[in-house]
Design an enzyme around this catalytic site. Structure first.
Site, PDB file in Angstrom:
ATOM      1  N   ASP A  60       0.984  -1.422  -0.367  1.00  0.00           N
ATOM      2  CA  ASP A  60       0.228  -0.082  -0.025  1.00  0.00           C
ATOM      3  C   ASP A  60       0.636   1.222  -0.043  1.00  0.00           C
ATOM      4  OD1 ASP A  60      -3.271   0.286   0.888  1.00  0.00           O
ATOM      5  OD2 ASP A  60      -1.939   1.850   1.249  1.00  0.00           O
ATOM      6  N   ILE A  61       0.735   2.327  -0.657  1.00  0.00           N
ATOM      7  CA  ILE A  61       1.317   3.540  -0.877  1.00  0.00           C
ATOM      8  C   ILE A  61       0.790   3.972   0.226  1.00  0.00           C
ATOM      9  CG2 ILE A  61      -0.793   4.763  -1.965  1.00  0.00           C
ATOM     10  CD1 ILE A  61       1.863   5.853  -3.819  1.00  0.00           C
ATOM     11  N   ASN A  87     -13.118  -3.072   2.377  1.00  0.00           N
ATOM     12  CA  ASN A  87     -13.566  -1.641   2.381  1.00  0.00           C
ATOM     13  C   ASN A  87     -14.879  -1.731   1.170  1.00  0.00           C
ATOM     14  OD1 ASN A  87     -12.215  -0.686   4.727  1.00  0.00           O
ATOM     15  ND2 ASN A  87     -11.039  -0.222   2.750  1.00  0.00           N
ATOM     16  N   GLY A 124     -14.904   4.058   3.269  1.00  0.00           N
ATOM     17  CA  GLY A 124     -13.945   4.509   3.345  1.00  0.00           C
ATOM     18  C   GLY A 124     -12.949   4.103   2.038  1.00  0.00           C
ATOM     19  N   GLN A 125     -13.698   3.020   1.252  1.00  0.00           N
ATOM     20  CA  GLN A 125     -12.911   2.113  -0.458  1.00  0.00           C
ATOM     21  C   GLN A 125     -13.232   3.461  -0.961  1.00  0.00           C
ATOM     22  OE1 GLN A 125     -15.099  -0.469  -2.206  1.00  0.00           O
ATOM     23  NE2 GLN A 125     -13.700  -0.650  -3.897  1.00  0.00           N
ATOM     24  N   HIS A 170      -9.927  -4.867  -3.511  1.00  0.00           N
ATOM     25  CA  HIS A 170      -8.613  -5.554  -2.937  1.00  0.00           C
ATOM     26  C   HIS A 170      -9.432  -5.621  -1.058  1.00  0.00           C
ATOM     27  CE1 HIS A 170      -9.560  -1.114  -2.725  1.00  0.00           C
ATOM     28  NE2 HIS A 170      -9.250  -0.986  -1.700  1.00  0.00           N
ATOM     29  N   LEU A 171      -7.784  -6.703  -1.407  1.00  0.00           N
ATOM     30  CA  LEU A 171      -8.578  -6.992   0.199  1.00  0.00           C
ATOM     31  C   LEU A 171      -6.912  -6.341   0.770  1.00  0.00           C
ATOM     32  CD1 LEU A 171      -9.715  -9.336  -1.018  1.00  0.00           C
ATOM     33  CD2 LEU A 171      -8.931 -10.824   0.278  1.00  0.00           C
ATOM     34  N   HIS A 172      -7.590  -5.492   1.694  1.00  0.00           N
ATOM     35  CA  HIS A 172      -6.003  -4.695   2.504  1.00  0.00           C
ATOM     36  C   HIS A 172      -5.306  -6.188   3.620  1.00  0.00           C
ATOM     37  CE1 HIS A 172      -6.873  -0.520   1.992  1.00  0.00           C
ATOM     38  NE2 HIS A 172      -7.893  -1.207   1.459  1.00  0.00           N
TER      39      HIS A 172
END
Ligand code: AMP
Length: 115
Positions: free
Chosen positions: A30-31, A86, A92-93, A99-101
């Site tokens: 993640d950036i 999300n 918060g998306q 995608h999965l965090h």
């Protein structure tokens, strides 16, 4: 694929370092990491939100969970990580390509669903 930033990352239009790649998904850092380990597992197929997935996506969704577990092992965090999706801007998306965090490497409060 999709027209989002993740669609462009998956297609290679935006160069990105893949921590993992298989036929159906990639994983990137993640950036803006929220924890020491914060990795995104992104399907190559561009489904906007989890609720937009269809029955035909059943195998893909299972694949993403298995891939996330394997990636957590590869990262050395298999004993303690959270997996977050999300769904919708209210949750918060911000990127509308499913995608999965994978979040790990920090203390998690016991008994909480998040945080
Ligand atoms: P979400 O809020 O669930 O939609 O998550 C989107 C995530 O993508 C956020 O954690 C962002 O920090 C992350 N992100 C946005 N752009 C990039 C990028 N170019 N490379 C890596 N992560 C990104």
């Amino acid at each position: 694929m999709s027209d989002t930033i993740f669609g462009k990352i998956v297609s290679g239009e935006i160069p990105s370092e893949f921590l993992y790649e298989d036929e159906h998904c990639v994983a990137i850092n993640d950036i803006s990491p929220q924890a020491p380990v914060h990795v995104l597992v992104i399907p190559k197929k561009g489904i906007p939100r989890l609720v937009d997935a269809q029955i035909e996506d059943q195998d893909l969704l299972g694949h993403l969970l298995l891939a996330a577990g394997n990636i957590a092992e590869q990262l050395g965090v298999a004993e303690a990580f959270r997996l977050i999706i999300n769904n919708g801007s209210g949750a918060g998306q911000t990127v509308f390509h499913l995608h999965l965090h994978i979040i790990a490497g920090r203390e998690f409060a016991e008994g909480h669903m998040a945080g």
